[in-house]
Design an enzyme around this catalytic site. Sequence first.
Site, PDB file in Angstrom:
ATOM      1  N   LYS A 108      40.228  41.023  29.753  1.00 13.97           N
ATOM      2  CA  LYS A 108      39.239  41.233  30.774  1.00 13.97           C
ATOM      3  C   LYS A 108      39.334  42.292  31.443  1.00 13.97           C
ATOM      4  CE  LYS A 108      36.874  38.049  34.017  1.00 13.97           C
ATOM      5  NZ  LYS A 108      36.644  36.942  34.591  1.00 13.97           N
TER       6      LYS A 108
ATOM      7  N   SER B  68      32.728  34.208  34.402  1.00 10.53           N
ATOM      8  CA  SER B  68      32.511  35.601  34.490  1.00 10.53           C
ATOM      9  C   SER B  68      33.293  36.183  33.184  1.00 10.53           C
ATOM     10  CB  SER B  68      33.075  35.951  35.653  1.00 10.53           C
ATOM     11  OG  SER B  68      34.492  35.834  35.893  1.00 10.53           O
TER      12      SER B  68
ATOM     13  N   SER C 175      35.804  30.345  35.422  1.00  8.73           N
ATOM     14  CA  SER C 175      35.414  31.741  34.702  1.00  8.73           C
ATOM     15  C   SER C 175      36.044  31.876  33.373  1.00  8.73           C
ATOM     16  CB  SER C 175      35.664  32.852  35.587  1.00  8.73           C
ATOM     17  OG  SER C 175      34.652  33.107  36.325  1.00  8.73           O
TER      18      SER C 175
END
Lengths: 472, 477
Positions: free
Chosen positions: A78, A153, A177
């Site tokens: 990420k 997210s 997330s």
Amino acid sequence: MDLSTLTLKEISGKIACGEVTATEVTENILLRIEREKQLNAYITVCRESALRCAYETDKKIAAGEKTGPLAGVPVAVKDNIAVKDERMTCASAFLKNYISPYDATAVEKLKNAGAVIIGKTNMDEFAMGASNKNSAYGSVKNPLFRDCVPGGSSGGSAAAVSAGLCYAALGTDTGGSVRQPSSFCGVVGLKPTYSAVSRYGVTAFASSLDQIGPVTRTVEDNAIIFGVICGRDVRDATSADCGFNAAEIRPGLAGRKICVINEVMRSELLSGEVKDAFYAAAETMKRAGAEIEYVSMPSFDAGIAAYVAVSCAEAASTLSRFDGLRYGERAAGCGYDEIVANSRARGFGDEVKKRIMIGNFVLKGDNYEKYYVTAMKMRARIKSELNGILRKCDFIAVPTAPTTAPGADYEPQTLKQKYYGDMFTVTANLSGNPALSVPMKKSGKPAGLQFIGRCYDEKTLYSAASAYLSEK
Amino acid sequence: MSGYEMMIGLEVHCELKTESKLLCACKNAFGGEPNTRICPVCTGYPGVLPSLNGKAVELTVAAGLALGCKIEGLCRWDRKNYFYPDLPKAWQTTQFGMPLVGSGMMEYEEGGEKHVLRINRIQLEEDAGKLLHDGDRTFVDFNRCGVPLIEIVTEPDLRSPGQAAAALTEIKKRLKFAGVSDVKMQEGSLRCDVNLSVAKKGDPPGVRTENKNLNSVKAVVRCCEYEAARQIKILSEGGSVRCETRKWDDFAGKGIAMRAKESFGDYKFIAEPDIPPVELSSGYVSSVAASLPPSASARRQKYTACYGLPEYDAEVLTCDCAVSDLFDDAVKCGADPKKASNIIMTGVLRLAKTEGREDYEIKIDGARIAEGLALVGRGVISLNSFIGSVFPALWGSTECAEDTVVRLELQQLSAEETVKIVEETVKENDSAVAEYLSGNKKVFSFLAGRAMKAGAGRCNPAVLNETLNKILNKKGD
């Protein structure tokens, strides 16, 4: 044979025994990423360094040298987790040209295990959001239902894993997330026990809630990645050893006692579709020999409010370092105050600005006692109630999210719709407990089944999840 | 003061003498090229986390013990959030609610009287960087960023500038003896803010101002005098004092208002989630106490009891830890304690306190004092030329005492040579001799001085006096 459909365990076996080369595997993934560009799962593809790494791995394997358990396996990271000499944007315009000078501990561990870092995945800016629409680099499409959001997210991580654009990805989970996008994209996502994985190198959103977690296609793969990245790190004073060993996991639900929280099942936001899927899952688990009890957790509903106050307060503090002076995009201005104000005004997106403002509001003057201290007290209560339930059972099971993935054009109308999507996931962040999301639906849009366990007991969650999935 | 009374409290910021910074592995040092002791942690790069320096905790506990404070069993960390270019994370890691060291009491002396100063707390925190201005441009040096700092907060128990000076001097002394810091105010390793208010005797305390940028004990005195006079003038003209932060300009001898004093809410404190609370066991605290270097009073006692030094000597030698260390070092190297004491009191103190400095800077070691005294003992040089000539030459050099003596040609003359010089001096000073013989005995020292000068200070003083006496007495017969 399409290499990309293999699991992480399968592909690493094939690379290790020389059946395929790391270079072939990496090239295949790079090709797929290129082909699936419209998913927008990656912000940065580390093409050159990945190919170089794969080449080195092949040389080692050919020479019969010892390699790590992830040798040659493309893994995505990420974009709020630092990879040395690669761009780290956190999906923010503020950091569009920022190159990290160091590796996050989890990334270092992946590299030491032989993984090929294939790219940096898209996300909501600074991990703030649940749709992946808050990205300065465009939103991510759900690979299974392309007109739907992938969740957030860590939406890029979940989409990349789901679409076969990597074999595993790291996400971060501050309020859900990792789990919520895993739920939306039909993959497996773990939010480990707070402190099980070092946060060194994670661009903090809310330090007391953040955890790095793996996103994979199978439970077994998830445990492998977690086993590689977990453990005490001297660079993160809050980290701890968790004594986890992926090889010890045996599927098992027989004799397990599972609690379901009434407040979740009664929630007005819980869709019929997800509710039905959950009850079906509960039946499956019973069939596998588990005992299910419905319990009440009075503090449950206060979770979102406590979460918003604590996470925004910490975000306001931690994001203050982005002043445009040492790194990031600096806006013009006359003097320090103006440069900082202009840089932040231009660099941050609306959601980030809003949360910074909420954070500063709850910390300012008398509000500190009224909101921040109250939220901290509520957090302590949630933790105590959750662990009280976990003393009576082996783990808790609830849906990961109240709904399946909404359409990309869906705009929440009310504050409740906007923030309460996280209401089933924030509890584990506030309390620090581990939580694992696995797909529970057989058809239609995916939805996640969430297991919340005792601290450092990821093992039980993995065992139960694999038993459930094989029973399903 | 015309019926007004001052209330003064101090906030003393003191950098700890650790090898590395508070939250990262960068070196803790003074000066050097800007931005040469920095890393992603102390410059606040995305993703970094702090690692607490255990030595800094230990030195804070040591400071607490040295100042007579209670050591707390559990302490926590907070972020003091504010924007400033020298603060890269935009917060200072500090201890707002639960500091390492709690309240205490310290005795100090002023004008021969003993007073007590209550200490409110000592918290461990990090220092900020430094701004360097060049014309209309400003640069930031982050070398100091993250250097461990303790903040000692006293109660407003001080009633005069003199008391403030004496209390601050005592705090500095204790911290230095405890090995916590080198307390150099001019280099900024110790900084002091003064909180001062005035009120009519018997009235409740007045509004206080916080006065910053005090770089010496003298500046503290001057600032207190100035600020008290300023506040009294305002009050006696019917005005009211503004609660504000002021900056002292020592060169101009006056203070300047900087800003209205921040209230708690302006800083937006928040619990530091990245550093777990520290628990100090009583065993840990006693081990720190046991490893503390001896305090000034313990050393004073040793000097009088073990070495038989006069109280006065013991007092002077323990005026500063560096001086006391030098004395101990010299004695350890074999110097006679009383002689070493004499040398230090006459030779060292003058050199160690150069113009305008309040800190002692010792540029000689005990070994060379002991060596010099041995040369005096062997008659190679006189004590006077050792103190007057050899000692200043040794100061700051690495040469051994004997080489310096030879280089400066300061070896004492033989008895025969001395006698010869005295005889010649008497011959060349007829009139002075005549004056002596006519009864003006004071002329003796004039003649002795002449002889010493003729021998370029290298005559053996005992032989010189004896010879001169003999010759004059003979002439008088």
